[in-house]
Scaffold this motif. Structure first.
Motif, PDB file in Angstrom:
ATOM      1  N   UNK A  83       0.744  -1.209   0.037  1.00  0.00           N
ATOM      2  CA  UNK A  83      -0.137   0.088  -0.068  1.00  0.00           C
ATOM      3  C   UNK A  83       0.876   1.337   0.004  1.00  0.00           C
ATOM      4  N   UNK A  84       1.845   1.117   0.852  1.00  0.00           N
ATOM      5  CA  UNK A  84       2.705   2.313   0.890  1.00  0.00           C
ATOM      6  C   UNK A  84       3.311   2.509  -0.770  1.00  0.00           C
ATOM      7  N   UNK A  85       3.949   1.367  -1.221  1.00  0.00           N
ATOM      8  CA  UNK A  85       4.497   1.806  -2.391  1.00  0.00           C
ATOM      9  C   UNK A  85       3.596   2.159  -3.479  1.00  0.00           C
ATOM     10  N   UNK A  86       2.240   1.698  -3.614  1.00  0.00           N
ATOM     11  CA  UNK A  86       1.330   2.105  -4.634  1.00  0.00           C
ATOM     12  C   UNK A  86       1.040   3.700  -4.254  1.00  0.00           C
ATOM     13  N   UNK A  87       0.561   4.118  -3.078  1.00  0.00           N
ATOM     14  CA  UNK A  87       0.070   5.405  -2.710  1.00  0.00           C
ATOM     15  C   UNK A  87       1.114   6.298  -3.094  1.00  0.00           C
ATOM     16  N   UNK A  88       2.527   5.969  -2.667  1.00  0.00           N
ATOM     17  CA  UNK A  88       3.472   6.812  -3.225  1.00  0.00           C
ATOM     18  C   UNK A  88       3.738   6.927  -4.548  1.00  0.00           C
ATOM     19  N   UNK A  89       3.612   6.052  -5.403  1.00  0.00           N
ATOM     20  CA  UNK A  89       3.824   6.038  -6.971  1.00  0.00           C
ATOM     21  C   UNK A  89       2.495   6.721  -7.416  1.00  0.00           C
ATOM     22  N   UNK A  90       1.494   6.834  -6.759  1.00  0.00           N
ATOM     23  CA  UNK A  90       0.216   7.172  -7.231  1.00  0.00           C
ATOM     24  C   UNK A  90       0.358   8.625  -7.455  1.00  0.00           C
ATOM     25  N   UNK A  91       1.361   9.326  -6.595  1.00  0.00           N
ATOM     26  CA  UNK A  91       1.536  10.777  -6.474  1.00  0.00           C
ATOM     27  C   UNK A  91       2.346  11.104  -7.674  1.00  0.00           C
ATOM     28  N   UNK A  92       3.159  10.322  -7.984  1.00  0.00           N
ATOM     29  CA  UNK A  92       4.431  10.515  -9.323  1.00  0.00           C
ATOM     30  C   UNK A  92       3.964   9.630 -10.472  1.00  0.00           C
ATOM     31  N   UNK A  93       2.944   9.809 -11.098  1.00  0.00           N
ATOM     32  CA  UNK A  93       2.580   8.982 -12.017  1.00  0.00           C
ATOM     33  C   UNK A  93       3.194   9.147 -13.393  1.00  0.00           C
ATOM     34  N   UNK A  94       3.814   8.480 -14.171  1.00  0.00           N
ATOM     35  CA  UNK A  94       4.080   8.319 -15.501  1.00  0.00           C
ATOM     36  C   UNK A  94       3.358   9.519 -16.162  1.00  0.00           C
ATOM     37  N   UNK A  95       3.865  10.038 -17.267  1.00  0.00           N
ATOM     38  CA  UNK A  95       3.088  11.043 -18.125  1.00  0.00           C
ATOM     39  C   UNK A  95       3.976  11.080 -19.508  1.00  0.00           C
ATOM     40  N   UNK A  96       3.313  11.418 -20.540  1.00  0.00           N
ATOM     41  CA  UNK A  96       3.671  11.415 -21.994  1.00  0.00           C
ATOM     42  C   UNK A  96       3.885  12.937 -22.415  1.00  0.00           C
ATOM     43  N   UNK A  97       5.327  12.892 -22.981  1.00  0.00           N
ATOM     44  CA  UNK A  97       5.675  14.399 -23.454  1.00  0.00           C
ATOM     45  C   UNK A  97       5.989  14.241 -24.859  1.00  0.00           C
ATOM     46  N   UNK A  98       6.388  15.349 -25.467  1.00  0.00           N
ATOM     47  CA  UNK A  98       6.494  15.276 -27.091  1.00  0.00           C
ATOM     48  C   UNK A  98       7.771  14.311 -27.197  1.00  0.00           C
ATOM     49  N   UNK A  99       8.727  14.280 -26.217  1.00  0.00           N
ATOM     50  CA  UNK A  99      10.201  13.890 -26.384  1.00  0.00           C
ATOM     51  C   UNK A  99      10.132  12.216 -25.934  1.00  0.00           C
ATOM     52  N   UNK A 100       9.328  11.915 -24.814  1.00  0.00           N
ATOM     53  CA  UNK A 100       9.275  10.486 -24.178  1.00  0.00           C
ATOM     54  C   UNK A 100       8.188  10.393 -23.261  1.00  0.00           C
ATOM     55  N   UNK A 101       8.313   9.207 -22.777  1.00  0.00           N
ATOM     56  CA  UNK A 101       7.522   8.885 -21.586  1.00  0.00           C
ATOM     57  C   UNK A 101       8.260   9.307 -20.248  1.00  0.00           C
ATOM     58  N   UNK A 102       7.841  10.079 -19.486  1.00  0.00           N
ATOM     59  CA  UNK A 102       8.587  10.185 -18.364  1.00  0.00           C
ATOM     60  C   UNK A 102       7.967   9.404 -17.138  1.00  0.00           C
ATOM     61  N   UNK A 103       8.661   8.559 -16.358  1.00  0.00           N
ATOM     62  CA  UNK A 103       8.451   7.782 -15.236  1.00  0.00           C
ATOM     63  C   UNK A 103       9.283   8.320 -14.115  1.00  0.00           C
ATOM     64  N   UNK A 104       8.855   9.224 -13.292  1.00  0.00           N
ATOM     65  CA  UNK A 104       9.489   9.905 -11.949  1.00  0.00           C
ATOM     66  C   UNK A 104       9.806   8.541 -11.058  1.00  0.00           C
ATOM     67  N   UNK A 105       8.752   7.644 -10.810  1.00  0.00           N
ATOM     68  CA  UNK A 105       8.724   6.725  -9.838  1.00  0.00           C
ATOM     69  C   UNK A 105       8.484   5.322 -10.646  1.00  0.00           C
ATOM     70  N   UNK A 106       9.333   4.491 -10.812  1.00  0.00           N
ATOM     71  CA  UNK A 106       9.207   3.160 -11.419  1.00  0.00           C
ATOM     72  C   UNK A 106       8.949   2.155 -10.097  1.00  0.00           C
ATOM     73  N   UNK A 107       7.808   1.625 -10.137  1.00  0.00           N
ATOM     74  CA  UNK A 107       7.597   0.392  -8.955  1.00  0.00           C
ATOM     75  C   UNK A 107       7.065  -0.771  -9.585  1.00  0.00           C
ATOM     76  N   UNK A 108       7.484  -1.698  -9.066  1.00  0.00           N
ATOM     77  CA  UNK A 108       6.983  -3.241  -9.232  1.00  0.00           C
ATOM     78  C   UNK A 108       7.122  -4.183  -8.284  1.00  0.00           C
TER      79      UNK A 108
END
Length: 337
Positions: A83-108
């Motif tokens: 729950x801790x992992x998913x909740x923190x990652x939820x506030x730093x979700x990946x986003x698409x830009x013109x140049x690339x996919x930005x993934x500030x927090x990679x969690x698995x």
């Protein structure tokens, strides 16, 4: 986030209604209500401490230090690591830009029988590499380093890290430690490892890696042994009762020995508390009960936590002998170690 104090709080997903099925407005099914309860986020002192520690690790990682500080979070199953992992990652979700996919927090979550290659494969898949299964472990690791840079990865959280040692040998553990150290050095990205206490063995295999993970915290079960601990656990339960879509019997909201009985039924672990509560809500809705009471809790315990927990082995039975259910064959066997 709640400050690290003695007052836990329950936060329901904001998009859900609290209306009962059949009430005015948009109806929700029983399953939707139960799912809402199961997804309720419980913010408590240990949770706040964990979020703060991850945030600190993340913040320092943005400086690209040659030796980024890392973090190890340990706890038994049900203590709230995922729950801790998913909740923190939820506030730093990946986003698409013109140049690339930005993934500030990679969690698995690591596979049940991990190897360096299949973990590298899973990381590449999470990064969006279309050729994630191709190449040797060395080639995969090189692609990870490149994609970390391209995707601007700032933090990595790996859950269930103890899987690396569950069926391994000392030589394998040494290789894993060396690989992880290399990956941290090459990317300069801090890692947060989560797992059971035995995952510390990996760190013992490499002195440099052990130094990187000198910051360690443990998510402990709630206690009832002393007045302060009991007050915190009672406050947690009261917070949960107050946000449910069904009524609770006054005997629950008034505390009493139900606090201890719920503690025995869940070992004080937040994951099991929410499992018990969600099952109780489901019973009330499906059986048409007026409220959650001790009988409902007894049925929920045997249905959702321990099928053999009936009669005097059920914490909500009048004949239950107050003791932790940690004997062989019981639900929390081995949790003391």
């Amino acid at each position: 986030m709640t400050n690290c104090n003695d007052t836990p709080a329950a936060r329901r997903p904001p998009s859900n209604s609290r209306q009962r099925p059949g009430a005015s407005g948009e109806d929700e099914t029983s399953s939707e209500l139960v799912a809402t309860v199961r997804n309720t986020l419980i913010e408590h002192p240990a949770f706040a401490l964990g979020i703060s520690a991850i945030r600190r690790c993340h913040r320092m990682g943005r400086f690209g230090l040659e030796e980024p500080g890392c973090l190890l979070i340990m706890g038994v199953s049900g203590s709230g690591k995922s729950t801790l992992r998913k909740e923190y990652a939820r506030h730093h979700s990946r986003r698409e830009t013109d140049e690339a996919t930005v993934i500030p927090v990679l969690h698995l979550e690591l596979p049940a029988q991990p190897t360096i290659k299949n973990v590298a494969e899973r990381i590449l898949l999470a990064l969006g590499d279309p050729l994630f299964a191709r190449g040797s472990a060395e080639a995969m690791t090189a692609r990870i380093v490149t994609l970390f840079r391209n995707c601007r990865v700032e933090l990595v959280i790996l859950d269930e890290f103890q899987h690396f040692i569950d069926h391994s040998r000392e030589k394998v553990e040494t290789k894993v430690a060396d690989w992880l150290k290399h990956l941290i050095n090459a990317t300069r990205v801090p890692f947060v490892l989560m797992g059971l206490h035995r995952c510390q063995r990996i760190l013992q295999s490499n002195e440099q890696l052990r130094r990187r993970f000198s910051r360690q915290i443990t998510l402990e079960p709630f206690g009832v042994a002393d007045r302060k601990a009991r007050r915190i656990f009672d406050g947690l339960l009261r917070s949960i009762w107050g946000c449910l879509p069904v009524k609770c019997s006054p005997e629950l909201s008034n505390g009493g020995d139900n606090v201890e009985r719920i503690h025995f039924a869940t070992y004080g672990l937040i994951g099991y508390v929410m499992t018990l509560v969600a099952a109780s809500v489901e019973i009330v809705l499906e059986d048409g009960r007026p409220a959650i009471d001790r009988d409902v809790l007894a049925k929920a315990f045997s249905q959702s936590i321990w099928p053999e927990g009936r009669g005097c082995l059920n914490p909500f039975h009048p004949g239950f002998t107050n003791r932790p259910l940690t004997n062989s064959g019981e639900p929390f066997f081995g949790y003391k170690t």
